[in-house]
Each structure stands twice: as structure tokens, then as C-alpha cells.
Design a protein around this motif. Structure first.
Motif, mmCIF file in Angstrom:
data_model
loop_
_atom_site.group_PDB
_atom_site.id
_atom_site.type_symbol
_atom_site.label_atom_id
_atom_site.label_comp_id
_atom_site.label_asym_id
_atom_site.label_seq_id
_atom_site.Cartn_x
_atom_site.Cartn_y
_atom_site.Cartn_z
ATOM 1 N N TYR A 195 -12.003 -0.392 -1.189
ATOM 2 C CA TYR A 195 -11.277 -1.702 -0.714
ATOM 3 C C TYR A 195 -10.954 -1.397 0.685
ATOM 4 C CZ TYR A 195 -8.441 -5.543 0.268
ATOM 5 O OH TYR A 195 -7.739 -6.635 1.071
ATOM 6 N N LEU A 198 -5.108 -1.026 -5.046
ATOM 7 C CA LEU A 198 -5.438 -0.494 -3.866
ATOM 8 C C LEU A 198 -6.415 0.814 -3.889
ATOM 9 C CD1 LEU A 198 -5.159 -1.001 -0.727
ATOM 10 C CD2 LEU A 198 -3.272 0.740 -0.789
ATOM 11 N N ALA A 204 5.540 -5.683 -0.322
ATOM 12 C CA ALA A 204 4.714 -4.927 -1.225
ATOM 13 C C ALA A 204 4.819 -3.508 -1.109
ATOM 14 C CB ALA A 204 3.131 -5.424 -0.636
ATOM 15 N N ALA A 217 5.257 -10.983 2.563
ATOM 16 C CA ALA A 217 4.410 -10.076 1.624
ATOM 17 C C ALA A 217 4.500 -8.929 1.881
ATOM 18 C CB ALA A 217 2.959 -10.888 1.450
ATOM 19 N N SER A 264 -3.481 -5.690 3.812
ATOM 20 C CA SER A 264 -4.207 -6.894 2.783
ATOM 21 C C SER A 264 -4.152 -6.308 1.631
ATOM 22 C CB SER A 264 -5.525 -6.983 3.407
ATOM 23 O OG SER A 264 -5.410 -7.541 4.885
ATOM 24 N N GLY A 265 -4.532 -4.980 1.238
ATOM 25 C CA GLY A 265 -5.056 -4.570 -0.195
ATOM 26 C C GLY A 265 -3.662 -4.512 -0.865
ATOM 27 N N VAL A 274 -0.939 -6.473 -0.512
ATOM 28 C CA VAL A 274 -0.548 -8.013 -0.808
ATOM 29 C C VAL A 274 -1.531 -8.637 -1.809
ATOM 30 C CG1 VAL A 274 -0.484 -10.297 0.440
ATOM 31 C CG2 VAL A 274 0.311 -8.444 1.539
ATOM 32 N N GLU A 275 -2.917 -8.321 -1.760
ATOM 33 C CA GLU A 275 -3.745 -8.915 -2.584
ATOM 34 C C GLU A 275 -3.933 -8.491 -4.026
ATOM 35 O OE1 GLU A 275 -7.733 -8.976 -0.913
ATOM 36 O OE2 GLU A 275 -7.023 -9.929 1.026
ATOM 37 N N HIS A 276 -3.478 -7.101 -3.974
ATOM 38 C CA HIS A 276 -3.769 -6.393 -5.522
ATOM 39 C C HIS A 276 -2.592 -5.439 -5.924
ATOM 40 C CE1 HIS A 276 -8.005 -7.582 -5.046
ATOM 41 N NE2 HIS A 276 -7.885 -6.915 -3.907
ATOM 42 N N ARG A 303 -12.850 -3.146 3.887
ATOM 43 C CA ARG A 303 -12.218 -4.119 4.685
ATOM 44 C C ARG A 303 -11.834 -3.589 5.965
ATOM 45 N NH1 ARG A 303 -9.466 -9.004 3.128
ATOM 46 N NH2 ARG A 303 -7.986 -9.582 4.936
#
Length: 212
Positions: free
Chosen positions: A49, A45, A118, A114, A35-36, A38-40, A53
Motif C-alpha cells: 500500500y 497497513l 490512528a 484521524a 493515509s493507510g 486512517v483508511e485501514h 501510494r
């Protein structure tokens, strides 16, 4: 003892660790890392985080993984513990086309693209992530051995054809377009990559001269 020294060695890709709380924790951390990323992206990361999470305390993350690089490498190791096998369509032509289209789908389907993209991007920022990514694909290439063995038994390629070299030949044009030139990639391009790799394999380009 430093955090790195206290970090357990990751398993060989393709092996499965026991279940229980350890496995659940590892999965939760893997999901948080994905998730990290993909998001950041890798630069954004952080251990904080992942802790928030995953619900795993920062102290545990540092003790078991040593930091972001260790968590990222272990996430790739965990991905390599799946049951993936190469296609078996009855012909090398069909197998390579199916393999190329699988690569295409993995990196172009919005539902799946994604995270693997990543991971590849992270490998440009972290040597440890690059090593883990290399190990992941080395395992994938190793699993392609039966595909090539079947083709050799059918007389489609010379004995001793290198499975890794053939698999790389299928994927290389697709990865070039996906991550270097950023050109469009579709099924026709995937089929073309498979056909080129097939022609080269039939000509003996990927055969080990010691076994030919």
C-alpha cells in the motif's frame, strides 16, 4: 546485511534532517503511512500500500525502513520534528487551559483527528510504534519546560515543578475519555482538566523534592 540493519537510525525528535530527494521521499512515505492508518488501521497497513501510494519502490522501503513498523516509527519521528511550542498566555492558568483545548481540538476536529488517533491505536499493536509514540510525547513534555519555568518565576508553582508531570496531568483525563471510556469531551471538560492540574501544581504535587 538484513533490512533492519540497513535501516538508518531515526533522528532525535525535534531535530530537522537536510532537504532534497531524501526528505521528499521520507515525506511521501510518511503521508502514505498516515493515509493507510486512517483508511485501514495498523493491521491493514502494508508495504505494498505504501509503495503504491507514495510512488517509492518496495525494495527501497524495505532497505531504508525494514518494513511497516520502521515506516510507522519514522512517520512519528518526522511529526516530532515540527516547531510546536506550548502556549504563552501570561499565566499558568491560561497556558494550561490553552494546552487542554489544543489537545481537545487535535483529537475531535474532523480535519486533524484521524491521523493522531490512528497512531495511538497502532501503538497497541506494535512495540516499535509504542516506543516512537513515547519518544514523540517525551519531546512534547520537554518543550513544556519554558511554560513551567515562567510559572515558577511568577510564583505560581514551586521551583522544580516537573513539566512532564504537569503536562500529563492536563492530558490524562482527556485521553481517558477519548480512548478508554469513549465519553463525550468538550471545552468544559478540557477546562476542568486544566484547573485540576493547576490546583495540584500549586499545591506542590509535581515538584521535585530535591529542588523544592
Amino acid at each position: 546485511m538484513s533490512a533492519d540493519q540497513d535501516t538508518p537510525s531515526p533522528p532525535t525528535p525535534g531535530t530537522v534532517r537536510p532537504g532534497g530527494r531524501t526528505a521528499r521521499t521520507r515525506t511521501a512515505v510518511r503521508d502514505a503511512v498516515l493515509s493507510g492508518l486512517v483508511e485501514h488501521g495498523y493491521p491493514g497497513l502494508t508495504v505494498e500500500y505504501v509503495a503504491e501510494r507514495s510512488g517509492v519502490h518496495k525494495t527501497t522501503l524495505y532497505r531504508r525502513w525494514g518494513g511497516v513498523e520502521g515506516m510507522l516509527a519514522d512517520a512519528l519521528d518526522l511529526a516530532g520534528e515540527d516547531a510546536w511550542t506550548p502556549p504563552d498566555t501570561g499565566s499558568l492558568d491560561g497556558d494550561l487551559r490553552a494546552l487542554a483545548r489544543e489537545i481537545l481540538e487535535t483529537f475531535t476536529d474532523p480535519a486533524t483527528a484521524a491521523a493522531p488517533a490512528a497512531f495511538i491505536a497502532a501503538a497497541f499493536h506494535s512495540d516499535r510504534a509504542a516506543q516512537a509514540l513515547r519518544a514523540f510525547y517525551d519531546e512534547r513534555f520537554r518543550r513544556c519546560a519554558p511554560l513551567v519555568a515562567r510559572a515558577a518565576d511568577r510564583g505560581e508553582v514551586p521551583a522544580g515543578t516537573d513539566p512532564g508531570a504537569l503536562a500529563r496531568a492536563v492530558g490524562a483525563p482527556l485521553f481517558l475519555r477519548l480512548f478508554v471510556t469513549r465519553e463525550p469531551v468538550d471545552a468544559a471538560v478540557a477546562d476542568q482538566a486544566a484547573a485540576a492540574a493547576l490546583a495540584a501544581a500549586r499545591a506542590g504535587v509535581y515538584a521535585d523534592p530535591r529542588t523544592a
